[in-house]
Design an enzyme around this catalytic site. Structure first.
Site, PDB file in Angstrom:
ATOM      1  N   SER A  51       0.808  -1.227   0.000  1.00  0.00           N
ATOM      2  CA  SER A  51       0.000   0.000   0.000  1.00  0.00           C
ATOM      3  C   SER A  51       0.837   1.270   0.000  1.00  0.00           C
ATOM      4  O   SER A  51       0.312   2.352   0.251  1.00  0.00           O
ATOM      5  CB  SER A  51      -0.924   0.017   1.229  1.00  0.00           C
ATOM      6  OG  SER A  51      -0.165   0.087   2.437  1.00  0.00           O
ATOM      7  N   SER A 120       2.845  -7.155   2.333  1.00  0.00           N
ATOM      8  CA  SER A 120       2.354  -6.127   3.255  1.00  0.00           C
ATOM      9  C   SER A 120       0.819  -6.033   3.196  1.00  0.00           C
ATOM     10  O   SER A 120       0.132  -7.003   3.530  1.00  0.00           O
ATOM     11  CB  SER A 120       3.027  -4.791   2.942  1.00  0.00           C
ATOM     12  OG  SER A 120       2.833  -3.864   3.978  1.00  0.00           O
ATOM     13  N   PHE A 121       0.275  -4.908   2.772  1.00  0.00           N
ATOM     14  CA  PHE A 121      -1.180  -4.782   2.625  1.00  0.00           C
ATOM     15  C   PHE A 121      -1.748  -5.935   1.816  1.00  0.00           C
ATOM     16  O   PHE A 121      -2.841  -6.446   2.107  1.00  0.00           O
ATOM     17  CB  PHE A 121      -1.506  -3.444   1.960  1.00  0.00           C
ATOM     18  CG  PHE A 121      -2.822  -3.411   1.233  1.00  0.00           C
ATOM     19  CD1 PHE A 121      -4.022  -3.479   1.913  1.00  0.00           C
ATOM     20  CD2 PHE A 121      -2.844  -3.311  -0.147  1.00  0.00           C
ATOM     21  CE1 PHE A 121      -5.237  -3.455   1.229  1.00  0.00           C
ATOM     22  CE2 PHE A 121      -4.047  -3.279  -0.838  1.00  0.00           C
ATOM     23  CZ  PHE A 121      -5.245  -3.356  -0.148  1.00  0.00           C
ATOM     24  N   ASP A 243      12.414  -5.281  10.003  1.00  0.00           N
ATOM     25  CA  ASP A 243      11.275  -4.542   9.459  1.00  0.00           C
ATOM     26  C   ASP A 243      10.780  -3.537  10.500  1.00  0.00           C
ATOM     27  O   ASP A 243      10.396  -3.915  11.606  1.00  0.00           O
ATOM     28  CB  ASP A 243      10.162  -5.531   9.108  1.00  0.00           C
ATOM     29  CG  ASP A 243       9.020  -4.913   8.315  1.00  0.00           C
ATOM     30  OD1 ASP A 243       8.872  -3.677   8.332  1.00  0.00           O
ATOM     31  OD2 ASP A 243       8.271  -5.677   7.687  1.00  0.00           O
ATOM     32  N   HIS A 271      11.534  -4.432   5.125  1.00  0.00           N
ATOM     33  CA  HIS A 271      10.161  -4.710   4.692  1.00  0.00           C
ATOM     34  C   HIS A 271      10.085  -5.289   3.283  1.00  0.00           C
ATOM     35  O   HIS A 271       9.015  -5.712   2.863  1.00  0.00           O
ATOM     36  CB  HIS A 271       9.366  -3.390   4.757  1.00  0.00           C
ATOM     37  CG  HIS A 271       7.879  -3.556   4.712  1.00  0.00           C
ATOM     38  ND1 HIS A 271       7.176  -4.253   5.669  1.00  0.00           N
ATOM     39  CD2 HIS A 271       6.941  -3.116   3.819  1.00  0.00           C
ATOM     40  CE1 HIS A 271       5.884  -4.225   5.381  1.00  0.00           C
ATOM     41  NE2 HIS A 271       5.719  -3.545   4.264  1.00  0.00           N
TER      42      HIS A 271
END
Length: 292
Positions: A51, A120-121, A243, A271
Site C-alpha cells: 500500500s 504487506s497490505f 522490518d 520490509h
C-alpha cells in the site's frame, strides 16, 4: 489523462505503453479496467502488492515474476486505487472494497481456485479474502503482512502520510523499507515518484489513510485468533527481522494460530524481502508452492 515518463511529458497512450513497463494487460473487474501482468503456465498464483505511495504490481513484482514464471503461472494486478487500474471516483477504500475488486478480477480471468503471495497490505488482503472465500484459495504466502492488530509504527505513519510528492521525499521514504538503503536505485525512486504524482491517483492515496483513522484501519484489517484457527489450507509467512513498518512478531502470532503454517525470518532485512533477499525469497516460494 497525461502522464510523465522518465521526466518527459508523454504524447499519448501508445507511446506510454512502449516506455512504461508498469502497463500490462487489462480486464474489467468490478467495472474497472484493471491492469495486470501474466507470465508462465501451470498453477495460478496471484501476486498482491503493498500500500505504499506510487506502488504498482510491476514495481513490487517486476524482478520476481520471471523467476517464479519458470515454475507457475504468476499474475500480478494493480489493485483498485493503484498503478494503472482505472480509478473509481466514488470508491470507499476499505478492505471489503478491495476484496470485492479482487474477487471480480479472479472471476474475470475465469479462475476457480488460486494461490496468493501478498506483500504487506497484499498479505492482509489475502487473509481477508481467504476468510470470506476459503473454497477459492489453495495456498497463501504472506510477506510482512499487517494481518494481526498492532500499534501503527512510526515508519507506517510516514509511509501512509506521504503527501506533496517530490523525488527527494520519495527517496527518503523508500529508505525505511530496506535494511540497506543502498539498494534503492535512482530508477526505482523515479518510477515510484512519477506514479505517486499522477493526477487522481495522488489524491486517492492521500484520502486512503487519514491520520485520525490509521489505527482503526489497521485494526479492521487484522484477523482474530479464532478466525486464523478456522483456516485449513497451507500458509507461509515471510518476514524481515529488521522490518520497522510491520513488526516481525505479527507473522509469528498469525502462524501460531494456523495449524498448517510455517514461518521464515530473514536477518539483515527490512520490509522488502523480494528486493533485499530476492534469491532466497524466490527459492522459498518455489519450494512452498511446489509441495503436493
Amino acid at each position: 489523462m497525461n502522464y510523465r515518463i522518465n521526466g518527459q511529458q508523454d504524447k499519448g497512450t501508445e507511446a506510454m505503453e512502449q516506455t512504461n513497463p508498469e502497463i500490462g494487460k487489462s480486464v474489467k473487474a468490478m467495472g474497472l479496467a484493471t491492469n495486470y501482468h501474466d507470465m508462465g503456465t501451470g498453477k495460478p498464483i496471484i501476486l498482491l502488492h503493498g500500500s505504499g505511495p506510487g506502488v504498482s504490481a510491476w514495481a513490487n513484482w517486476g524482478r520476481t515474476m520471471p523467476r517464479l514464471a519458470e515454475h507457475f503461472r504468476v499474475i500480478a494486478l494493480d489493485l483498485a486505487g493503484y498503478g494503472q487500474t482505472e480509478l473509481d471516483p466514488d470508491a470507499q477504500y476499505d478492505m471489503p472494497y478491495w476484496v470485492a475488486h479482487l474477487l471480480g478480477f479472479i472471476d474475470a480471468l475465469g479462475l476457480e481456485k488460486v494461490s496468493f503471495v501478498g506483500n504487506s497490505f497484499g498479505g492482509a488482503l489475502a487473509t481477508n479474502f481467504n476468510l470470506l472465500y476459503p473454497d477459492r484459495v489453495d495456498r497463501v504466502a504472506v510477506m510482512a503482512g499487517p494481518v494481526c492488530t498492532f500499534e501503527v509504527t512510526p515508519s507506517l505513519h510516514k509511509a501512509w502520510g506521504y503527501a506533496n510528492p517530490t523525488p527527494a521525499l520519495m527517496r527518503e521514504l523508500m529508505t525505511i523499507f530496506a535494511y540497506d538503503p543502498s539498494i534503492i536505485s535512482d530508477s526505482l525512486v523515479q518510477l515510484r515518484y512519477e506514479a505517486s504524482n499522477r493526477e487522481g491517483y495522488r489524491q486517492a492515496y492521500e484520502a486512503m489513510f487519514p491520520l485520525e483513522r490509521r489505527q482503526a484501519i489497521l485494526d479492521a484489517w487484522g484477523l482474530s485468533d479464532e478466525q486464523f484457527r478456522s483456516f485449513t489450507n497451507e500458509w507461509l509467512f515471510l518476514h524481515g527481522l529488521n522490518d520497522t513498518i510491520v513488526p516481525f512478531d505479527v507473522s509469528v502470532r498469525a502462524a501460531r494460530q494456523i495449524e498448517r503454517s510455517q514461518v521464515r525470518l530473514f536477518n539483515r532485512c527490512g520490509h522488502w524481502i523480494m528486493v533485499e533477499q530476492a534469491d532466497r525469497f524466490c527459492r522459498a516460494l518455489i519450494e512452498f508452492f511446489s509441495e503436493a
